[in-house]
Design a protein around this motif. Structure first.
Motif, PDB file in Angstrom:
ATOM      1  N   ARG A 107     -23.831  -1.828   7.735  1.00  0.00           N
ATOM      2  CA  ARG A 107     -22.703  -2.720   7.991  1.00  0.00           C
ATOM      3  C   ARG A 107     -22.040  -3.150   6.686  1.00  0.00           C
ATOM      4  N   SER A 108     -20.770  -3.478   6.771  1.00  0.00           N
ATOM      5  CA  SER A 108     -20.043  -3.976   5.609  1.00  0.00           C
ATOM      6  C   SER A 108     -20.799  -5.166   5.038  1.00  0.00           C
ATOM      7  N   ASN A 109     -20.918  -5.175   3.737  1.00  0.00           N
ATOM      8  CA  ASN A 109     -21.547  -6.288   3.023  1.00  0.00           C
ATOM      9  C   ASN A 109     -23.089  -6.279   3.048  1.00  0.00           C
ATOM     10  N   VAL A 110     -23.696  -5.228   3.623  1.00  0.00           N
ATOM     11  CA  VAL A 110     -25.162  -5.211   3.725  1.00  0.00           C
ATOM     12  C   VAL A 110     -25.820  -4.964   2.366  1.00  0.00           C
ATOM     13  N   GLY A 111     -25.009  -4.422   1.407  1.00  0.00           N
ATOM     14  CA  GLY A 111     -25.542  -4.206   0.069  1.00  0.00           C
ATOM     15  C   GLY A 111     -25.670  -2.743  -0.333  1.00  0.00           C
ATOM     16  N   LYS A 112     -24.820  -1.879   0.250  1.00  0.00           N
ATOM     17  CA  LYS A 112     -24.902  -0.431  -0.041  1.00  0.00           C
ATOM     18  C   LYS A 112     -24.592  -0.130  -1.507  1.00  0.00           C
ATOM     19  N   SER A 113     -23.446  -0.644  -1.977  1.00  0.00           N
ATOM     20  CA  SER A 113     -23.041  -0.345  -3.356  1.00  0.00           C
ATOM     21  C   SER A 113     -24.039  -0.943  -4.349  1.00  0.00           C
ATOM     22  N   SER A 114     -24.524  -2.134  -4.025  1.00  0.00           N
ATOM     23  CA  SER A 114     -25.502  -2.789  -4.918  1.00  0.00           C
ATOM     24  C   SER A 114     -26.791  -1.983  -5.002  1.00  0.00           C
ATOM     25  N   ALA A 171     -21.119   1.691  -8.971  1.00  0.00           N
ATOM     26  CA  ALA A 171     -20.344   1.520  -7.729  1.00  0.00           C
ATOM     27  C   ALA A 171     -19.840   0.078  -7.716  1.00  0.00           C
ATOM     28  N   ARG A 172     -18.626  -0.110  -7.169  1.00  0.00           N
ATOM     29  CA  ARG A 172     -18.060  -1.458  -7.211  1.00  0.00           C
ATOM     30  C   ARG A 172     -18.605  -2.315  -6.069  1.00  0.00           C
ATOM     31  N   VAL A 173     -19.040  -3.521  -6.465  1.00  0.00           N
ATOM     32  CA  VAL A 173     -19.678  -4.468  -5.541  1.00  0.00           C
ATOM     33  C   VAL A 173     -18.731  -5.638  -5.326  1.00  0.00           C
ATOM     34  N   SER A 174     -18.702  -6.183  -4.101  1.00  0.00           N
ATOM     35  CA  SER A 174     -17.845  -7.339  -3.851  1.00  0.00           C
ATOM     36  C   SER A 174     -18.417  -8.185  -2.720  1.00  0.00           C
ATOM     37  N   PRO A 175     -18.222  -9.516  -2.786  1.00  0.00           N
ATOM     38  CA  PRO A 175     -18.643 -10.351  -1.651  1.00  0.00           C
ATOM     39  C   PRO A 175     -17.712 -10.193  -0.450  1.00  0.00           C
ATOM     40  N   THR A 176     -16.567  -9.521  -0.636  1.00  0.00           N
ATOM     41  CA  THR A 176     -15.609  -9.316   0.464  1.00  0.00           C
ATOM     42  C   THR A 176     -16.038  -8.148   1.333  1.00  0.00           C
ATOM     43  N   PRO A 177     -16.316  -8.358   2.626  1.00  0.00           N
ATOM     44  CA  PRO A 177     -16.736  -7.237   3.483  1.00  0.00           C
ATOM     45  C   PRO A 177     -15.642  -6.178   3.596  1.00  0.00           C
ATOM     46  N   THR A 182     -32.401  -4.747   3.488  1.00  0.00           N
ATOM     47  CA  THR A 182     -31.837  -5.216   2.209  1.00  0.00           C
ATOM     48  C   THR A 182     -31.939  -6.732   2.039  1.00  0.00           C
ATOM     49  N   LYS A 183     -31.601  -7.174   0.842  1.00  0.00           N
ATOM     50  CA  LYS A 183     -31.472  -8.600   0.490  1.00  0.00           C
ATOM     51  C   LYS A 183     -32.744  -9.395   0.789  1.00  0.00           C
ATOM     52  N   ALA A 184     -33.898  -8.770   0.513  1.00  0.00           N
ATOM     53  CA  ALA A 184     -35.179  -9.406   0.823  1.00  0.00           C
ATOM     54  C   ALA A 184     -35.389 -10.691   0.021  1.00  0.00           C
ATOM     55  N   ASP A 185     -34.624 -10.857  -1.053  1.00  0.00           N
ATOM     56  CA  ASP A 185     -34.761 -12.076  -1.866  1.00  0.00           C
ATOM     57  C   ASP A 185     -34.102 -13.285  -1.214  1.00  0.00           C
ATOM     58  N   LYS A 186     -33.251 -13.038  -0.211  1.00  0.00           N
ATOM     59  CA  LYS A 186     -32.422 -14.138   0.303  1.00  0.00           C
ATOM     60  C   LYS A 186     -33.118 -15.015   1.345  1.00  0.00           C
ATOM     61  N   ALA A 187     -33.974 -14.420   2.147  1.00  0.00           N
ATOM     62  CA  ALA A 187     -34.630 -15.201   3.210  1.00  0.00           C
ATOM     63  C   ALA A 187     -36.114 -15.370   2.873  1.00  0.00           C
ATOM     64  N   CYS A 224     -36.073  -3.980   0.442  1.00  0.00           N
ATOM     65  CA  CYS A 224     -35.478  -3.916  -0.906  1.00  0.00           C
ATOM     66  C   CYS A 224     -34.696  -5.166  -1.252  1.00  0.00           C
ATOM     67  N   SER A 225     -34.486  -5.333  -2.547  1.00  0.00           N
ATOM     68  CA  SER A 225     -33.565  -6.354  -3.040  1.00  0.00           C
ATOM     69  C   SER A 225     -32.876  -5.810  -4.286  1.00  0.00           C
ATOM     70  N   ALA A 226     -31.554  -5.744  -4.211  1.00  0.00           N
ATOM     71  CA  ALA A 226     -30.802  -5.295  -5.388  1.00  0.00           C
ATOM     72  C   ALA A 226     -30.895  -6.349  -6.481  1.00  0.00           C
ATOM     73  N   GLN A 227     -31.177  -7.580  -6.067  1.00  0.00           N
ATOM     74  CA  GLN A 227     -31.281  -8.678  -7.028  1.00  0.00           C
ATOM     75  C   GLN A 227     -32.577  -8.622  -7.830  1.00  0.00           C
ATOM     76  N   SER A 228     -33.695  -8.449  -7.130  1.00  0.00           N
ATOM     77  CA  SER A 228     -34.999  -8.468  -7.822  1.00  0.00           C
ATOM     78  C   SER A 228     -35.472  -7.076  -8.225  1.00  0.00           C
TER      79      SER A 228
HETATM   80  N1  LIG Z   1     -29.005 -11.987  -2.875  1.00  0.00           N
HETATM   81  C1  LIG Z   1     -28.647 -10.708  -2.765  1.00  0.00           C
HETATM   82  N2  LIG Z   1     -27.348 -10.384  -2.689  1.00  0.00           N
HETATM   83  C2  LIG Z   1     -27.016  -9.075  -2.573  1.00  0.00           C
HETATM   84  C3  LIG Z   1     -27.984  -8.052  -2.536  1.00  0.00           C
HETATM   85  N3  LIG Z   1     -27.357  -6.867  -2.401  1.00  0.00           N
HETATM   86  C4  LIG Z   1     -26.042  -7.149  -2.374  1.00  0.00           C
HETATM   87  N4  LIG Z   1     -25.823  -8.469  -2.475  1.00  0.00           N
HETATM   88  C5  LIG Z   1     -24.531  -9.154  -2.463  1.00  0.00           C
HETATM   89  O1  LIG Z   1     -23.889  -8.874  -1.216  1.00  0.00           O
HETATM   90  C6  LIG Z   1     -22.489  -8.683  -1.406  1.00  0.00           C
HETATM   91  C7  LIG Z   1     -22.092  -7.320  -0.881  1.00  0.00           C
HETATM   92  O2  LIG Z   1     -22.692  -6.338  -1.681  1.00  0.00           O
HETATM   93  P1  LIG Z   1     -22.147  -4.843  -1.710  1.00  0.00           P
HETATM   94  O3  LIG Z   1     -23.145  -4.038  -2.450  1.00  0.00           O
HETATM   95  O4  LIG Z   1     -20.732  -4.802  -2.187  1.00  0.00           O
HETATM   96  O5  LIG Z   1     -22.193  -4.494  -0.164  1.00  0.00           O
HETATM   97  P2  LIG Z   1     -21.602  -3.192   0.578  1.00  0.00           P
HETATM   98  O6  LIG Z   1     -22.521  -2.895   1.700  1.00  0.00           O
HETATM   99  O7  LIG Z   1     -21.348  -2.106  -0.391  1.00  0.00           O
HETATM  100  O8  LIG Z   1     -20.243  -3.764   1.156  1.00  0.00           O
HETATM  101  P3  LIG Z   1     -18.907  -2.964   1.643  1.00  0.00           P
HETATM  102  O9  LIG Z   1     -18.536  -1.991   0.571  1.00  0.00           O
HETATM  103  O10 LIG Z   1     -17.921  -4.042   1.795  1.00  0.00           O
HETATM  104  O11 LIG Z   1     -19.267  -2.304   2.938  1.00  0.00           O
HETATM  105  C8  LIG Z   1     -22.218  -8.862  -2.904  1.00  0.00           C
HETATM  106  O12 LIG Z   1     -21.820 -10.201  -3.127  1.00  0.00           O
HETATM  107  C9  LIG Z   1     -23.586  -8.588  -3.535  1.00  0.00           C
HETATM  108  O13 LIG Z   1     -23.767  -9.262  -4.765  1.00  0.00           O
HETATM  109  C10 LIG Z   1     -29.372  -8.428  -2.642  1.00  0.00           C
HETATM  110  O14 LIG Z   1     -30.308  -7.614  -2.606  1.00  0.00           O
HETATM  111  N5  LIG Z   1     -29.633  -9.770  -2.747  1.00  0.00           N
END
Ligand SMILES: Nc1nc2c(ncn2[C@@H]2O[C@H](COP(=O)(O)OP(=O)(O)OP(=O)(O)O)[C@@H](O)[C@H]2O)c(=O)[nH]1
Ligand SMILES: [Mg+2]
Length: 238
Positions: A47-54, A66-72, A158-163, A192-196
């Motif tokens: 899904r959009s914003n799930v963290g693919k690019s990160s 890859a470009r990352v953004s908080p905008t879905p 993804t984003k295992a660091d958040k919850a 996974c966590s792109a953060q940690s």
């Molecule tokens: N805390 C946390 N934030 C994350 C993680 N991965 C991504 N994010 C944040 O989530 C937002 C979306 O990340 P993207 O990597 O751009 O997500 P995407 O799935 O590529 O989004 P789209 O290209 O819009 O489909 C950004 O603000 C990232 O910084 C993670 O593992 N932990």
């Protein structure tokens, strides 16, 4: 040409591929625009914003690749990156985000569907699911679509660091339970966590295993990976 293999040993005692170079190759609007005669590809979808690019950046070891953004809905093209000049990471547009009146984009992008169904060099898909959420219908539908079309994939939560860890485990367990009936053996799942950086070594290990299987299928363990005629023909361990 002889291609060197770069390996290092992980803390868990198995080998992973080492990234020696990671370069943007191209942005393709659809399958026809993707480069021909391709190297093995590993694509990120979810899904959009799930963290693919990160996650792609985490695996490649380069934050700004890859470009990352908080905008879905930020990634809009099929973005292809050359890794070690021998294989590729592919950042795909996500699903689940409708911009303005374009309701179609809330569902699955047709160009992405074509890429996943028809790209011969696509070796493995990383299907991303947000570990902070209980099972979402759209993700379940998408996994069912992957299964129906025989697309090889592993699940990546993804984003295992958040919850909280307990919530992450409960969400993953609930998701696996919802999809269990579609498989003889459940798909391999990673947290996974792109953060940690959690999960990086494991995912690189999966890439390494897949590349090794492709080369073995080509009959020469140490030859450069050829452009595969078809996806690796093996019993899927996931
Ligand atoms: N805390 C946390 N934030 C994350 C993680 N991965 C991504 N994010 C944040 O989530 C937002 C979306 O990340 P993207 O990597 O751009 O997500 P995407 O799935 O590529 O989004 P789209 O290209 O819009 O489909 C950004 O603000 C990232 O910084 C993670 O593992 N932990
Ligand atoms: Mg993106």
């Amino acid at each position: 040409m002889f291609v060197r293999h770069f390996f290092c040993e992980t803390a868990h005692g198995y080998f992973i591929v080492q990234i020696s170079s990671a370069k943007f190759l191209c942005s393709a609007p659809d399958l026809d625009a993707c480069p021909v005669g391709s190297l093995p590809e590993f694509a990120f979808i979810g899904r959009s914003n799930v963290g693919k690019s990160s996650l792609l950046n985490l695996l490649a070891g380069e934050h700004g690749l890859a470009r990352v953004s908080p905008t879905p809905g930020f990634t809009k093209m099929i973005n292809i990156f050359d890794i070690n000049k021998t294989w590729r990471l592919v950042d795909l547009p996500g699903y689940g985000f409708a911009e303005g009146a374009k309701k179609d984009s809330a569902r699955f992008n047709k160009a992405v569907a074509n890429y996943l169904k028809c790209r011969e060099s696509l070796s493995l898909v990383f299907a991303l699911v947000d570990s902070g959420l209980p099972p979402q219908d759209m993700d379940l539908e998408f996994i069912e679509w992957l299964v129906r079309h025989g697309v090889p994939f592993v699940l990546v939560f993804t984003k295992a660091d958040k919850a909280a860890a307990a919530a992450v485990q409960a969400n993953i367990a609930a998701f696996m339970e919802r999809i269990a009936a579609w498989f003889v053996q459940p798909p391999t799942a990673f947290t996974c966590s792109a953060q940690s950086g959690q999960g990086r070594q494991e995912l690189l290990g999966v890439i390494d295993e897949t590349l090794t299987a492709i080369r073995a299928q080509a009959g020469d363990e140490f030859a450069p990976a050829p452009a595969p005629k078809k996806r690796p023909d093996r019993q899927r361990p996931w």
